[in-house]
Motif scaffolding. Structure first.
Motif, PDB file in Angstrom:
ATOM      1  N   ILE A 146      -6.593  16.672  -9.185  1.00 20.57           N
ATOM      2  CA  ILE A 146      -5.603  15.732  -9.736  1.00 20.57           C
ATOM      3  C   ILE A 146      -6.306  14.419 -10.107  1.00 20.57           C
ATOM      4  O   ILE A 146      -7.172  13.947  -9.377  1.00 20.57           O
ATOM      5  CB  ILE A 146      -4.438  15.504  -8.733  1.00 20.57           C
ATOM      6  N   GLY A 147      -5.938  13.862 -11.251  1.00 19.43           N
ATOM      7  CA  GLY A 147      -6.519  12.589 -11.699  1.00 19.43           C
ATOM      8  C   GLY A 147      -5.875  11.459 -10.916  1.00 19.43           C
ATOM      9  O   GLY A 147      -4.664  11.253 -10.973  1.00 19.43           O
ATOM     10  N   ARG A 148      -6.658  10.748 -10.169  1.00 22.06           N
ATOM     11  CA  ARG A 148      -6.083   9.705  -9.323  1.00 22.06           C
ATOM     12  C   ARG A 148      -7.174   8.657  -9.093  1.00 22.06           C
ATOM     13  O   ARG A 148      -7.920   8.736  -8.098  1.00 22.06           O
ATOM     14  CB  ARG A 148      -5.619  10.328  -8.008  1.00 22.06           C
ATOM     15  N   PRO A 149      -7.283   7.670 -10.037  1.00 25.90           N
ATOM     16  CA  PRO A 149      -8.341   6.664  -9.864  1.00 25.90           C
ATOM     17  C   PRO A 149      -8.065   5.765  -8.660  1.00 25.90           C
ATOM     18  O   PRO A 149      -6.958   5.782  -8.107  1.00 25.90           O
ATOM     19  CB  PRO A 149      -8.259   5.848 -11.154  1.00 25.90           C
ATOM     20  N   ARG A 150      -9.070   5.026  -8.269  1.00 32.41           N
ATOM     21  CA  ARG A 150      -8.889   4.032  -7.209  1.00 32.41           C
ATOM     22  C   ARG A 150      -8.775   2.660  -7.853  1.00 32.41           C
ATOM     23  O   ARG A 150      -8.767   2.535  -9.078  1.00 32.41           O
ATOM     24  CB  ARG A 150     -10.051   4.101  -6.233  1.00 32.41           C
ATOM     25  N   GLN A 151      -8.723   1.608  -7.065  1.00 32.10           N
ATOM     26  CA  GLN A 151      -8.599   0.247  -7.576  1.00 32.10           C
ATOM     27  C   GLN A 151      -9.298  -0.707  -6.629  1.00 32.10           C
ATOM     28  O   GLN A 151      -9.637  -0.343  -5.503  1.00 32.10           O
ATOM     29  CB  GLN A 151      -7.128  -0.151  -7.651  1.00 32.10           C
ATOM     30  N   ILE A 152      -9.504  -1.908  -7.114  1.00 33.97           N
ATOM     31  CA  ILE A 152      -9.914  -3.001  -6.232  1.00 33.97           C
ATOM     32  C   ILE A 152      -8.709  -3.923  -6.148  1.00 33.97           C
ATOM     33  O   ILE A 152      -8.255  -4.450  -7.169  1.00 33.97           O
ATOM     34  CB  ILE A 152     -11.148  -3.752  -6.812  1.00 33.97           C
ATOM     35  N   TYR A 153      -8.181  -4.065  -4.948  1.00 32.85           N
ATOM     36  CA  TYR A 153      -6.973  -4.858  -4.750  1.00 32.85           C
ATOM     37  C   TYR A 153      -7.304  -6.348  -4.826  1.00 32.85           C
ATOM     38  O   TYR A 153      -8.273  -6.801  -4.196  1.00 32.85           O
ATOM     39  CB  TYR A 153      -6.374  -4.505  -3.380  1.00 32.85           C
ATOM     40  N   THR A 154      -6.542  -7.111  -5.638  1.00 34.39           N
ATOM     41  CA  THR A 154      -6.820  -8.553  -5.764  1.00 34.39           C
ATOM     42  C   THR A 154      -5.564  -9.386  -5.437  1.00 34.39           C
ATOM     43  O   THR A 154      -5.456 -10.539  -5.847  1.00 34.39           O
ATOM     44  CB  THR A 154      -7.280  -8.906  -7.195  1.00 34.39           C
ATOM     45  N   GLY A 155      -4.619  -8.793  -4.698  1.00 37.15           N
ATOM     46  CA  GLY A 155      -3.368  -9.498  -4.391  1.00 37.15           C
ATOM     47  C   GLY A 155      -3.463 -10.300  -3.097  1.00 37.15           C
ATOM     48  O   GLY A 155      -4.544 -10.563  -2.571  1.00 37.15           O
ATOM     49  N   GLU A 156      -2.306 -10.678  -2.601  1.00 36.61           N
ATOM     50  CA  GLU A 156      -2.213 -11.474  -1.363  1.00 36.61           C
ATOM     51  C   GLU A 156      -2.762 -10.687  -0.180  1.00 36.61           C
ATOM     52  O   GLU A 156      -2.609  -9.468  -0.127  1.00 36.61           O
ATOM     53  CB  GLU A 156      -0.738 -11.797  -1.063  1.00 36.61           C
ATOM     54  N   ASN A 157      -3.329 -11.414   0.797  1.00 38.04           N
ATOM     55  CA  ASN A 157      -3.685 -10.761   2.064  1.00 38.04           C
ATOM     56  C   ASN A 157      -2.404 -10.648   2.900  1.00 38.04           C
ATOM     57  O   ASN A 157      -1.363 -11.188   2.525  1.00 38.04           O
ATOM     58  CB  ASN A 157      -4.755 -11.571   2.791  1.00 38.04           C
ATOM     59  N   ALA A 158      -2.497  -9.948   4.049  1.00 38.91           N
ATOM     60  CA  ALA A 158      -1.312  -9.717   4.870  1.00 38.91           C
ATOM     61  C   ALA A 158      -0.663 -11.049   5.232  1.00 38.91           C
ATOM     62  O   ALA A 158      -1.354 -12.011   5.580  1.00 38.91           O
ATOM     63  CB  ALA A 158      -1.719  -8.969   6.135  1.00 38.91           C
ATOM     64  N   ARG A 159       0.652 -11.146   5.112  1.00 37.33           N
ATOM     65  CA  ARG A 159       1.353 -12.388   5.461  1.00 37.33           C
ATOM     66  C   ARG A 159       2.717 -12.051   6.031  1.00 37.33           C
ATOM     67  O   ARG A 159       3.295 -11.005   5.701  1.00 37.33           O
ATOM     68  CB  ARG A 159       1.456 -13.319   4.250  1.00 37.33           C
ATOM     69  N   PRO A 160       3.239 -12.925   6.882  1.00 37.34           N
ATOM     70  CA  PRO A 160       4.522 -12.607   7.532  1.00 37.34           C
ATOM     71  C   PRO A 160       5.693 -12.765   6.570  1.00 37.34           C
ATOM     72  O   PRO A 160       5.638 -13.587   5.661  1.00 37.34           O
ATOM     73  CB  PRO A 160       4.604 -13.632   8.670  1.00 37.34           C
ATOM     74  N   PHE A 161       6.729 -11.977   6.776  1.00 35.97           N
ATOM     75  CA  PHE A 161       7.941 -12.032   5.954  1.00 35.97           C
ATOM     76  C   PHE A 161       8.702 -13.324   6.254  1.00 35.97           C
ATOM     77  O   PHE A 161       8.784 -13.762   7.410  1.00 35.97           O
ATOM     78  CB  PHE A 161       8.816 -10.817   6.298  1.00 35.97           C
ATOM     79  N   LYS A 162       9.241 -13.980   5.225  1.00 38.90           N
ATOM     80  CA  LYS A 162      10.040 -15.209   5.415  1.00 38.90           C
ATOM     81  C   LYS A 162      11.493 -14.895   5.112  1.00 38.90           C
ATOM     82  O   LYS A 162      11.787 -14.337   4.047  1.00 38.90           O
ATOM     83  CB  LYS A 162       9.542 -16.273   4.425  1.00 38.90           C
ATOM     84  N   GLU A 163      12.395 -15.274   6.012  1.00 46.30           N
ATOM     85  CA  GLU A 163      13.828 -15.068   5.777  1.00 46.30           C
ATOM     86  C   GLU A 163      14.232 -15.806   4.504  1.00 46.30           C
ATOM     87  O   GLU A 163      13.678 -16.869   4.211  1.00 46.30           O
ATOM     88  CB  GLU A 163      14.653 -15.628   6.945  1.00 46.30           C
TER      89      GLU A 163
END
Ligand code: ACO
Length: 428
Positions: A407-424
């Motif tokens: 199956i064709g399934r490329p990978r990626q380099i993630y450039t988003g936010e690091n883990a952070r807590p949820f805010k109400e």
């Protein structure tokens, strides 16, 4: 002795096998890179340096402007073969014998009809719908009417699925056009050849006997051959990747049609003629549009110029340019857009911007001029491309399945936010 390539990652030397194609093309086989390097991958947006597969169908040398299907030059095939022979060659690997060709033709004819209920789906589209959207949807709808999946290990089932789509696709393509024109749907005439029958389904009027025109059908046949395959382009890669999830042939082709639609790919043939008409309407000042194409603050691009792979003349464009001139002469037509196209090409070929970037006319630059001369409406240019590309998509899908590609399934380099807590919500 087998060749290898050494890659040094984080101070560790890793050795990879080198793969060589039959024309001497070289690739580094990095299948083991991630495991051996502790998680390192390669990144290549647009896949400019990435081979997605090994393939024995089409050879293309963009530097030298060479294109061959299964080893036969495009020039020779365009001159000597017909579209069905080329389709057979691409799909099954060898030119057909006379018996094989007669059978292929007859088997396709036996499938050249669709379920009457397809008409109801077509009815639901507005007349203004672009035929590429209609064609993609109807091709996908074929699955509902042919729901059994194909056992790819069965030669017979594979063959049956292939003649089915080869038979039904021209009906759907022609109907996308008839819908737009408000013409009654036509099933053609099985005594005609593949291309003549397609043209009858497109153009036959309910109150007139349809007459084939040899100049037109030979020109269309040639154009279909020139579009029949082009190795791992955007739509073909789409067909292979959709098919790699074991989605069926019709679903994979339907996805390929969507990919082809874009103006940077097959949709360029429509975009070219619209551009040429706009230049003509604006007084024919090619220099003005050359300047716009070179201006980086202007989004305008010279449509029909440039190619991801060709850094030389697109051999198909050379053939099509000559054919355009011959057809206009044969049909006793003059077309100011051909003169504008020739003017733009002459200027671009001596302009440092285009020369330095190796931007040459591509297959789409002159094809619209022929389609227009042959009476094909602008919105149908890209569906015509799809009709030509169909055997290539089928061949590539078949090869991918027979080779049992993963199956064709490329990978990626993630450039988003690091883990952070949820805010109400009250605290945002
Ligand atoms: N007009 C003006 N400049 C162009 C053109 C063009 N048609 N094509 C490429 N360039 C320029 C780019 O701006 C870029 O310049 P830069 O280096 O100064 O930034 C350089 O040439 C390289 O172009 P890319 O877009 O990076 O090349 P890429 O390989 O990604 O794109 C493509 C190829 C999409 C075909 C491009 O040449 C294009 O948009 N052409 C016009 C659309 C077209 O004719 N498409 C049909 C292709 S054939 C087919 O699919 C059947």
């Amino acid at each position: 002795m087998s060749e290898t390539a050494i890659l040094e990652v984080n101070g560790k030397k890793l050795e990879f096998p080198v793969v060589r194609g039959t024309e001497g093309e070289i690739a580094i086989d990095i299948k083991t890179l991630r495991g051996a390097s502790g998680g390192v991958i390669t990144i290549d947006p647009g896949y400019k340096n990435t081979g997605s597969c090994e393939s024995a169908i089409t050879f293309l040398n963009g530097e030298e402007g060479v294109l061959r299907y299964r080893g036969y030059s495009i020039e020779e095939l365009a001159e000597k073969a017909d579209f069905l022979e080329v389709a057979y060659l691409l799909i099954f690997g060898e030119l057909p014998t006379k018996e094989q060709l007669v059978k292929f033709d007859a088997d396709i004819k036996a499938e050249a009809h669709v379920d009457e209920d397809i008409k109801k789906i077509l009815d639901g589209f507005p007349k203004t719908a672009h035929p590429m959207g209609v064609l993609s949807s109807l091709t996908n709808a074929l699955i509902a009417f042919n729901p059994t999946s194909v056992d790819v290990d069965s030669e017979e089932e594979m063959y049956n699925a292939i003649v089915k789509i080869m038979g039904k696709f021209p009906v759907l393509t022609a109907w996308a056009h008839r819908k737009q024109k408000g013409l009654p749907l036509d099933y053609g005439d099985s005594s005609l050849g593949y291309v003549d029958n397609f043209l009858k389904m497109m153009f036959a009027k309910p109150n007139e006997e349809y007459k084939s025109n040899k100049v037109i059908s030979e020109a269309i046949d040639k154009l279909l051959i020139l579009h029949a395959d082009h190795e791992q382009n955007c739509s073909t890669s789409t067909v292979r990747i959709v098919g790699s999830s074991h989605a069926g042939l019709f679903a994979s082709i339907s996805a390929g049609i969507c990919a082809l639609w874009g103006p940077l790919h097959g949709g360029a043939n429509q975009a070219v003629i619209e551009m040429l008409e706009a230049i003509e309407a604006d007084g024919g000042d090619t220099k003005k549009y050359m300047a716009k194409a070179k201006d980086k603050s202007d989004p305008f691009r010279l449509m029909g110029f440039g190619h991801r792979v060709y850094k030389n003349f697109d051999p198909r464009a050379k053939i099509i340019k000559v054919a355009a001139e011959e057809i206009l002469a044969d049909l006793n037509l003059t077309d100011p857009t051909l003169e504008i196209a020739k003017g733009l090409a002459a200027e671009a070929l001596s302009d440092p911007y285009f020369v330095d970037r190796k931007l040459y006319p591509n297959v789409d630059f002159y094809s619209g001029i022929i389609y227009r001369a042959l009476g094909i409406p602008t919105g149908m240019f890209t569906p015509m491309f799809a009709l030509g590309r169909l055997p290539g998509w089928i061949a590539q899908w078949r090869e991918m399945r027979l080779r049992k590609e993963p199956i064709g399934r490329p990978r990626q380099i993630y450039t988003g936010e690091n883990a952070r807590p949820f805010k109400e919500v009250s605290k945002r």
